[in-house]
Enzyme design. Structure first.
Site, PDB file in Angstrom:
ATOM      1  N   SER A  28      -9.796  -0.315   7.133  1.00 28.93           N
ATOM      2  CA  SER A  28      -8.834  -0.881   6.056  1.00 28.93           C
ATOM      3  C   SER A  28      -8.887  -1.506   5.282  1.00 28.93           C
ATOM      4  O   SER A  28      -8.419  -1.780   4.083  1.00 28.93           O
ATOM      5  CB  SER A  28      -7.722   1.155   5.209  1.00 28.93           C
ATOM      6  OG  SER A  28      -8.825   1.932   5.228  1.00 28.93           O
ATOM      7  N   SER A  36      -9.761   1.709   2.784  1.00 24.13           N
ATOM      8  CA  SER A  36      -8.598   2.605   1.681  1.00 24.13           C
ATOM      9  C   SER A  36      -8.311   1.699   1.667  1.00 24.13           C
ATOM     10  O   SER A  36      -7.318   1.601   0.170  1.00 24.13           O
ATOM     11  CB  SER A  36      -8.356   3.177   2.790  1.00 24.13           C
ATOM     12  OG  SER A  36      -7.508   3.076   3.869  1.00 24.13           O
ATOM     13  N   LYS A  55       0.763  -1.233   0.157  1.00 23.89           N
ATOM     14  CA  LYS A  55       0.455  -0.254   0.468  1.00 23.89           C
ATOM     15  C   LYS A  55       0.668   1.205   0.242  1.00 23.89           C
ATOM     16  O   LYS A  55       2.041   0.736   0.430  1.00 23.89           O
ATOM     17  CB  LYS A  55      -0.821   0.056   1.658  1.00 23.89           C
ATOM     18  CG  LYS A  55      -1.063   0.737   1.430  1.00 23.89           C
ATOM     19  CD  LYS A  55      -2.870   0.697   2.447  1.00 23.89           C
ATOM     20  CE  LYS A  55      -4.005   1.257   2.298  1.00 23.89           C
ATOM     21  NZ  LYS A  55      -4.678   1.579   3.653  1.00 23.89           N
TER      22      LYS A  55
HETATM   23  N1  GLN Z   1     -12.180   3.988   6.210  1.00 25.55           N
HETATM   24  C1  GLN Z   1     -11.993   4.794   7.499  1.00 25.55           C
HETATM   25  C2  GLN Z   1     -11.826   6.015   7.228  1.00 25.55           C
HETATM   26  O1  GLN Z   1     -12.115   6.393   6.628  1.00 25.55           O
HETATM   27  C3  GLN Z   1     -10.545   3.567   7.480  1.00 25.55           C
HETATM   28  C4  GLN Z   1      -9.590   4.118   7.258  1.00 25.55           C
HETATM   29  C5  GLN Z   1      -8.479   3.322   7.475  1.00 25.55           C
HETATM   30  O2  GLN Z   1      -8.553   2.206   7.639  1.00 25.55           O
HETATM   31  N2  GLN Z   1      -7.687   3.424   7.137  1.00 25.55           N
HETATM   32  O3  GLN Z   1     -11.444   6.379   8.395  1.00 25.55           O
END
Ligand code: GLN
Length: 452
Positions: free
Chosen positions: A148, A124, A50
């Protein structure tokens, strides 16, 4: 998808398949932001990283235009630990700075779902999940601050594992919410995930939160007797059933039936799950607003910053921040500001403590909790971008594991009638990662999910 375990693969052949898929599919699905054509290594297993995890000498954008020309000066600890056996083939797309659930907040492009190009891959770590789903990597690393790794894994029909907070080092990750951030693994199977985990563990002096694992081989799955698995009774109330797609809810019920042969399901009450999302969306932006202060136009990227005055340095580069980045900085600064901090930040922290205590009570009488990964299957691109809160709701089932620092995993459990994958989660007690993976492996055998 190759059903062979990671340690049974013909590595040269695997490299060829992955390379061909990257060449053929990347433009179509927007999986990788950067591809390392020259670094292809036929003796090592190819994996995807990532793009908020540092790889020495390579660009790390964190999915934001702000860092479009930033080069990492060092390796993240997780990268160093994989170097002997594994090779990074590219850096994958993500929501800018990992703020999002669909990659629609990326400053580059939107990653498309491997099963339906009109839908999101989740976020994400959407690029990492799609890379594994499309065989454009043998496995991938992501980060999980609020789901994410698990959410995109469930949207793409692959395994997504978030370790106990502190099991894996955060050193070299672009910090989001430091009290919740963990690197995670996205893989074809629970076995592959456990195998990769073996190389990643052990305390890191560069991250004070890390601890020494008592288990050193996570692939020796072991289940004794019929473990007790908790089902959250509040999930059957209207609040949640209204939120959940019928397909996800019915898969949840049928999964429980299937798994009952090996697990003893018991009802538990975890009413606080309802408060985990509001608490998360105060705590995380608060930590984000402090972590983002490093992007001041001087230290990282910000090449567009004009340098005639200190104000120009501070402000001109900021235009490169995507909208969600600005939104989170505002929310965080507001929740921490004097006069509001006790109403928002401190209140959220006390809810966090309550959730932690409640979960640790629950785990006194059961071995794990079983619940869906997300309320819905992968949604149409653009269908949730006008209302950020609607997007945040997708995280309702994932964030409590981060708030409590406990391990969690998403396992593909089937398809809906449109052939879109569905994922189910297991949560376990802090540091019970081995138990979690053993159970997940058994669930995977029972689900017998076919991702071809
Ligand atoms: N979807 C969650 C957020 O937008 C989780 C993001 C993550 O785990 N990086 O905060």
């Amino acid at each position: 998808m190759n059903k062979k375990h990671i340690d049974e693969l013909n590595i040269a052949e695997e490299n060829k398949i992955v390379r061909d898929n990257i060449n053929n599919l990347n433009d179509e699905y927007n999986v990788y932001i950067t591809i390392f054509d020259d670094d292809f290594n036929k003796e090592k297993i190819p994996y995807a990283l990532k793009d908020n995890i540092s790889l020495k000498g390579k660009r790390m954008t964190a999915g934001s235009k702000y860092l479009k020309s930033y080069i990492s000066p060092y390796n993240a600890t997780v990268v160093d630990r994989l170097n002997d056996k594994y090779n990074v083939v590219g850096k994958t797309n993500l929501d800018s700075f990992a703020f999002g659930s669909s990659t629609e907040n990326s400053g580059y492009f939107i990653t498309k779902n491997p099963y339906d190009k009109s839908r999101v891959a989740g976020g994400s770590s959407g690029g990492s999940a799609a890379a594994v789903g499309l065989n454009m990597a043998t496995f991938a690393l992501g980060t999980d601050t609020g789901g994410s790794v698990r959410l995109p894994a469930s949207f793409c029909g692959v395994v997504g594992y978030k370790p106990t907070y502190g099991l894996l080092s955060r050193y070299g990750l672009a910090a989001m919410g430091s009290s919740l951030d963990v690197p995670g693994i996205i893989s074809r199977s629970v076995y592959d995930c456990s195998y990769v985990l073996n190389s990643l563990i052990s305390k890191d002096p560069k991250d004070v939160q890390t601890y020494e694992s008592e288990v050193n081989d996570f692939t020796q799955f072991n289940i004794s007797g019929k473990p007790k698995i908790g089902l959250i009774k509040e999930l059957n109330t209207q609040l949640f059933t209204n939120m959940m797609g019928k397909d996800v809810y019915s898969n949840y019920l049928s999964s429980i039936k299937l798994l009952s042969q090996d697990f003893d399901f018991v009802e538990i009450s975890f009413k606080d799950i309802e408060y985990s999302l509001p608490a998360y969306y105060i705590i995380t932006p608060s930590e984000i607003s402090s972590n983002m202060a490093r992007y001041d136009g001087i230290r990282f990227g910000g090449d567009e910053a004009k340098h005639n005055s200190i104000d120009e340095i501070y402000y001109s580069g900021r235009e490169l921040f995507e909208d969600e980045v600005k939104r989170r900085i505002f929310i965080g600064n507001f929740s921490l500001s004097s006069g509001y901090a006790d109403k928002y930040y401190e209140n959220a922290v006390s809810i966090r403590n309550e959730i932690r205590n409640k979960l640790s009570d629950i785990f006194n009488s059961i071995d794990a909790i079983f619940l869906p990964t997300s309320p819905n299957v992968a949604f149409e691109i653009g269908s949730k971008t006008t209302n950020p809160v609607e997007m945040y709701m997708e995280d309702i089932f994932t964030v409590s594991a981060n708030i409590a620092g406990i391990p969690a995993i998403s396992i593909p459990s089937g398809f809906n009638e449109k052939h879109l994958p569905i994922g189910m989660q297991l949560f376990a007690k802090r540091k019970d990662d081995f138990k979690l993976l053993s159970f997940a492996n058994r669930c995977e055998e029972i689900f017998n999910f076919n991702n071809d």
